[in-house]
Design a protein around this motif. Sequence first.
Motif, PDB file in Angstrom:
ATOM      1  N   THR A 151       3.776  -2.601  17.338  1.00  0.00           N
ATOM      2  CA  THR A 151       5.067  -3.274  17.175  1.00  0.00           C
ATOM      3  C   THR A 151       5.512  -3.282  15.724  1.00  0.00           C
ATOM      4  O   THR A 151       6.686  -3.057  15.414  1.00  0.00           O
ATOM      5  N   ASN A 152       4.582  -3.547  14.810  1.00  0.00           N
ATOM      6  CA  ASN A 152       4.943  -3.725  13.411  1.00  0.00           C
ATOM      7  C   ASN A 152       4.727  -2.490  12.552  1.00  0.00           C
ATOM      8  O   ASN A 152       5.351  -2.361  11.498  1.00  0.00           O
ATOM      9  N   GLY A 153       3.858  -1.586  12.977  1.00  0.00           N
ATOM     10  CA  GLY A 153       3.615  -0.365  12.226  1.00  0.00           C
ATOM     11  C   GLY A 153       4.419   0.803  12.753  1.00  0.00           C
ATOM     12  O   GLY A 153       5.285   1.348  12.067  1.00  0.00           O
ATOM     13  N   TYR A 154       4.171   1.172  13.991  1.00  0.00           N
ATOM     14  CA  TYR A 154       4.866   2.300  14.604  1.00  0.00           C
ATOM     15  C   TYR A 154       6.373   2.045  14.647  1.00  0.00           C
ATOM     16  O   TYR A 154       7.175   2.908  14.268  1.00  0.00           O
ATOM     17  N   PHE A 169       3.492   7.391   1.619  1.00  0.00           N
ATOM     18  CA  PHE A 169       2.170   7.207   1.015  1.00  0.00           C
ATOM     19  C   PHE A 169       1.636   5.879   1.528  1.00  0.00           C
ATOM     20  O   PHE A 169       2.327   4.853   1.464  1.00  0.00           O
ATOM     21  N   LEU A 170       0.419   5.877   2.064  1.00  0.00           N
ATOM     22  CA  LEU A 170      -0.160   4.685   2.682  1.00  0.00           C
ATOM     23  C   LEU A 170      -1.206   4.034   1.776  1.00  0.00           C
ATOM     24  O   LEU A 170      -2.095   4.723   1.256  1.00  0.00           O
ATOM     25  N   ILE A 171      -1.082   2.741   1.603  1.00  0.00           N
ATOM     26  CA  ILE A 171      -2.095   1.930   0.922  1.00  0.00           C
ATOM     27  C   ILE A 171      -2.713   1.039   1.988  1.00  0.00           C
ATOM     28  O   ILE A 171      -2.055   0.142   2.519  1.00  0.00           O
ATOM     29  N   THR A 172      -3.986   1.286   2.301  1.00  0.00           N
ATOM     30  CA  THR A 172      -4.599   0.764   3.521  1.00  0.00           C
ATOM     31  C   THR A 172      -5.819  -0.094   3.215  1.00  0.00           C
ATOM     32  O   THR A 172      -6.733   0.355   2.504  1.00  0.00           O
ATOM     33  N   VAL A 173      -5.860  -1.296   3.761  1.00  0.00           N
ATOM     34  CA  VAL A 173      -7.065  -2.115   3.647  1.00  0.00           C
ATOM     35  C   VAL A 173      -8.148  -1.478   4.515  1.00  0.00           C
ATOM     36  O   VAL A 173      -7.904  -1.066   5.648  1.00  0.00           O
ATOM     37  N   ASP A 174      -9.348  -1.390   3.960  1.00  0.00           N
ATOM     38  CA  ASP A 174     -10.386  -0.540   4.557  1.00  0.00           C
ATOM     39  C   ASP A 174     -11.225  -1.285   5.599  1.00  0.00           C
ATOM     40  O   ASP A 174     -12.409  -1.560   5.405  1.00  0.00           O
ATOM     41  N   SER A 219       2.929  10.129  -6.445  1.00  0.00           N
ATOM     42  CA  SER A 219       3.012  11.047  -5.308  1.00  0.00           C
ATOM     43  C   SER A 219       4.438  11.500  -5.027  1.00  0.00           C
ATOM     44  O   SER A 219       4.661  12.544  -4.412  1.00  0.00           O
ATOM     45  N   GLY A 220       5.414  10.682  -5.460  1.00  0.00           N
ATOM     46  CA  GLY A 220       6.803  11.015  -5.191  1.00  0.00           C
ATOM     47  C   GLY A 220       7.249  10.702  -3.773  1.00  0.00           C
ATOM     48  O   GLY A 220       8.366  11.057  -3.378  1.00  0.00           O
ATOM     49  N   ALA A 221       6.412  10.041  -2.993  1.00  0.00           N
ATOM     50  CA  ALA A 221       6.781   9.697  -1.620  1.00  0.00           C
ATOM     51  C   ALA A 221       8.008   8.780  -1.623  1.00  0.00           C
ATOM     52  O   ALA A 221       8.154   7.915  -2.483  1.00  0.00           O
ATOM     53  N   LYS A 222       8.872   8.958  -0.630  1.00  0.00           N
ATOM     54  CA  LYS A 222      10.052   8.110  -0.516  1.00  0.00           C
ATOM     55  C   LYS A 222       9.674   6.690  -0.112  1.00  0.00           C
ATOM     56  O   LYS A 222      10.377   5.739  -0.457  1.00  0.00           O
ATOM     57  N   VAL A 223       8.578   6.548   0.647  1.00  0.00           N
ATOM     58  CA  VAL A 223       8.148   5.239   1.131  1.00  0.00           C
ATOM     59  C   VAL A 223       6.693   4.998   0.744  1.00  0.00           C
ATOM     60  O   VAL A 223       5.838   5.859   0.974  1.00  0.00           O
ATOM     61  N   ILE A 224       6.424   3.857   0.164  1.00  0.00           N
ATOM     62  CA  ILE A 224       5.054   3.401  -0.046  1.00  0.00           C
ATOM     63  C   ILE A 224       4.812   2.281   0.955  1.00  0.00           C
ATOM     64  O   ILE A 224       5.486   1.248   0.924  1.00  0.00           O
ATOM     65  N   ALA A 225       3.894   2.503   1.882  1.00  0.00           N
ATOM     66  CA  ALA A 225       3.652   1.559   2.970  1.00  0.00           C
ATOM     67  C   ALA A 225       2.342   0.826   2.755  1.00  0.00           C
ATOM     68  O   ALA A 225       1.301   1.449   2.496  1.00  0.00           O
ATOM     69  N   LEU A 226       2.391  -0.488   2.865  1.00  0.00           N
ATOM     70  CA  LEU A 226       1.223  -1.334   2.658  1.00  0.00           C
ATOM     71  C   LEU A 226       0.603  -1.692   4.004  1.00  0.00           C
ATOM     72  O   LEU A 226       1.089  -2.592   4.699  1.00  0.00           O
ATOM     73  N   ALA A 227      -0.451  -0.993   4.370  1.00  0.00           N
ATOM     74  CA  ALA A 227      -1.165  -1.291   5.615  1.00  0.00           C
ATOM     75  C   ALA A 227      -2.233  -2.344   5.319  1.00  0.00           C
ATOM     76  O   ALA A 227      -3.433  -2.125   5.460  1.00  0.00           O
ATOM     77  N   ASN A 228      -1.753  -3.506   4.863  1.00  0.00           N
ATOM     78  CA  ASN A 228      -2.637  -4.636   4.571  1.00  0.00           C
ATOM     79  C   ASN A 228      -1.868  -5.916   4.863  1.00  0.00           C
ATOM     80  O   ASN A 228      -0.732  -5.866   5.337  1.00  0.00           O
ATOM     81  N   ALA A 229      -2.454  -7.052   4.578  1.00  0.00           N
ATOM     82  CA  ALA A 229      -1.805  -8.316   4.930  1.00  0.00           C
ATOM     83  C   ALA A 229      -2.322  -9.430   4.046  1.00  0.00           C
ATOM     84  O   ALA A 229      -3.258  -9.239   3.249  1.00  0.00           O
ATOM     85  N   GLY A 230      -1.712 -10.608   4.192  1.00  0.00           N
ATOM     86  CA  GLY A 230      -2.172 -11.774   3.461  1.00  0.00           C
ATOM     87  C   GLY A 230      -2.086 -11.596   1.957  1.00  0.00           C
ATOM     88  O   GLY A 230      -1.134 -11.029   1.421  1.00  0.00           O
ATOM     89  N   ALA A 231      -3.119 -12.081   1.246  1.00  0.00           N
ATOM     90  CA  ALA A 231      -3.124 -12.016  -0.211  1.00  0.00           C
ATOM     91  C   ALA A 231      -3.106 -10.583  -0.713  1.00  0.00           C
ATOM     92  O   ALA A 231      -2.533 -10.298  -1.783  1.00  0.00           O
ATOM     93  N   THR A 246       9.766  -0.505  -6.975  1.00  0.00           N
ATOM     94  CA  THR A 246      10.799  -0.750  -5.977  1.00  0.00           C
ATOM     95  C   THR A 246      12.165  -0.231  -6.395  1.00  0.00           C
ATOM     96  O   THR A 246      13.085  -0.180  -5.574  1.00  0.00           O
ATOM     97  N   ARG A 247      12.322   0.172  -7.667  1.00  0.00           N
ATOM     98  CA  ARG A 247      13.607   0.719  -8.109  1.00  0.00           C
ATOM     99  C   ARG A 247      13.764   2.184  -7.719  1.00  0.00           C
ATOM    100  O   ARG A 247      14.877   2.685  -7.654  1.00  0.00           O
ATOM    101  N   GLY A 248      12.651   2.873  -7.464  1.00  0.00           N
ATOM    102  CA  GLY A 248      12.764   4.289  -7.164  1.00  0.00           C
ATOM    103  C   GLY A 248      12.216   4.693  -5.809  1.00  0.00           C
ATOM    104  O   GLY A 248      12.504   5.793  -5.319  1.00  0.00           O
ATOM    105  N   GLN A 249      11.407   3.838  -5.208  1.00  0.00           N
ATOM    106  CA  GLN A 249      10.802   4.132  -3.917  1.00  0.00           C
ATOM    107  C   GLN A 249      10.903   2.904  -3.016  1.00  0.00           C
ATOM    108  O   GLN A 249      10.916   1.766  -3.497  1.00  0.00           O
ATOM    109  N   ALA A 250      10.966   3.154  -1.709  1.00  0.00           N
ATOM    110  CA  ALA A 250      11.018   2.036  -0.762  1.00  0.00           C
ATOM    111  C   ALA A 250       9.610   1.512  -0.536  1.00  0.00           C
ATOM    112  O   ALA A 250       8.686   2.279  -0.248  1.00  0.00           O
ATOM    113  N   LEU A 251       9.468   0.205  -0.685  1.00  0.00           N
ATOM    114  CA  LEU A 251       8.179  -0.436  -0.445  1.00  0.00           C
ATOM    115  C   LEU A 251       8.240  -1.143   0.903  1.00  0.00           C
ATOM    116  O   LEU A 251       9.122  -1.978   1.129  1.00  0.00           O
ATOM    117  N   VAL A 252       7.324  -0.784   1.795  1.00  0.00           N
ATOM    118  CA  VAL A 252       7.322  -1.305   3.158  1.00  0.00           C
ATOM    119  C   VAL A 252       6.035  -2.092   3.387  1.00  0.00           C
ATOM    120  O   VAL A 252       4.944  -1.606   3.068  1.00  0.00           O
TER     121      VAL A 252
END
Length: 401
Positions: A151-154, A169-174, A219-231, A246-252
């Motif tokens: 629901t929230n990712g896809y 570009f994905l930033i993912t909690v491991d 990386s030049g990615a248009k979107v930087i996605a944060l696959a993490n939560a909380g703090a 956030t001035r040059g890339q979309a942060l999700v």
Amino acid sequence: MTTTLRHLCAAMTATLLHIHVAHAAMSDNVIRIGVLNDRSGAYADLGGEGSVVAAKMAAEEFGNSIGGAPVEIVSADHQNKPDIGLGIVRRWFDTEKVDAVADISNSGVGFAVTALAKERNKIVLNASASSDFTGKACTRTSFQWVYTSYTNGYGLARALTAQKLDSWFLITVDYSFGHAFAADMRRAVENGGGKVIGEVRHPLNTADFSSVLLQAQASGAKVIALANAGADMTNSVKQAAEFGITRGQALVAPTVFLTDVDAMGLAAAQNLQFVTAYYWDRDAESRAWGNKFFEKTGRMPTMTQAGVYSAVRHYLRAVQAANSDDGLAVAAKIRELPVADSFARGTVRTDGQFVHDMYLARVKTPAASSRRWDYYDIVATIPAEQAFRPLGEGGCELVSQ
């Protein structure tokens, strides 16, 4: 003995028998619900003690009793460690006679708990996010209530990719939570004709994201996605703002909670878009319950805390309808009864997924907010049938039975 006296004795005997049967239907004559979550780490604000309060609010609606059997709420801190969470729940089931576990809010802990609950025929009311809970890890007695990585990712990735934001570009909690979100976002991006050009994984409770964010920026990615939560998510967003990302890339940030926005402040979080299951100020009913929660806690509820209230309330309705706290009997009633409360309205599917509308939300600017907790604009409603993964696509073995 007169006829009147015989009738009176018969009535009293019938009443006592009814009470005895009602009590006998409840194991050890008590209905115990354990709220298991993070009480001291990255997810403490979004669940924590607030989820315990929410569960108690649900029990209070039944007078803390069903059929003469008292309802008890117990709680514990799993510290975001599957072995600790599993040890707590094993003790709950085997020695403390707990009938159901609620919240969890950590997918790694959630998988361990649902596996044990399956063996014991105990109920799990899961607020963890991995879509696998209603897929390959589904069970007859486990339910997923609030939101999922689908629901929230896809859903979010699909919408943004359609807007030509097609390099990510994905930033993912491991751990399993982050892995599930990253997988769902990757699939949505690729299905939409986009590409994930990089991914970095980080440990839970990371304080310094500077090197990770700079790598994502480079990386030049248009979107930087944060696959993490909380703090982890709030630290990422605040540090991204400091670097000017956030001035040059979309942060999700697909998983955003009200307490996250409160921690970041509107100046850092403004215009951030995400999907949520609940907002306290969405309508009159959610506002009324949110204000009751505020009176008890001094804070407005997150979607997890409101979802725990809903799940526990529905569980107690199912116990009442089954006249039993037997796991399999209650599970059947959970699926049979419709859900309608201040959190959401919907139905529970065969795979254990509570299917309800979700909402596309946007964080207000500081100028648009009238007071603390007045943080969201609801941009659109995502109908339940669109928000959740189709029933046949998850791989749940119960669907084909």
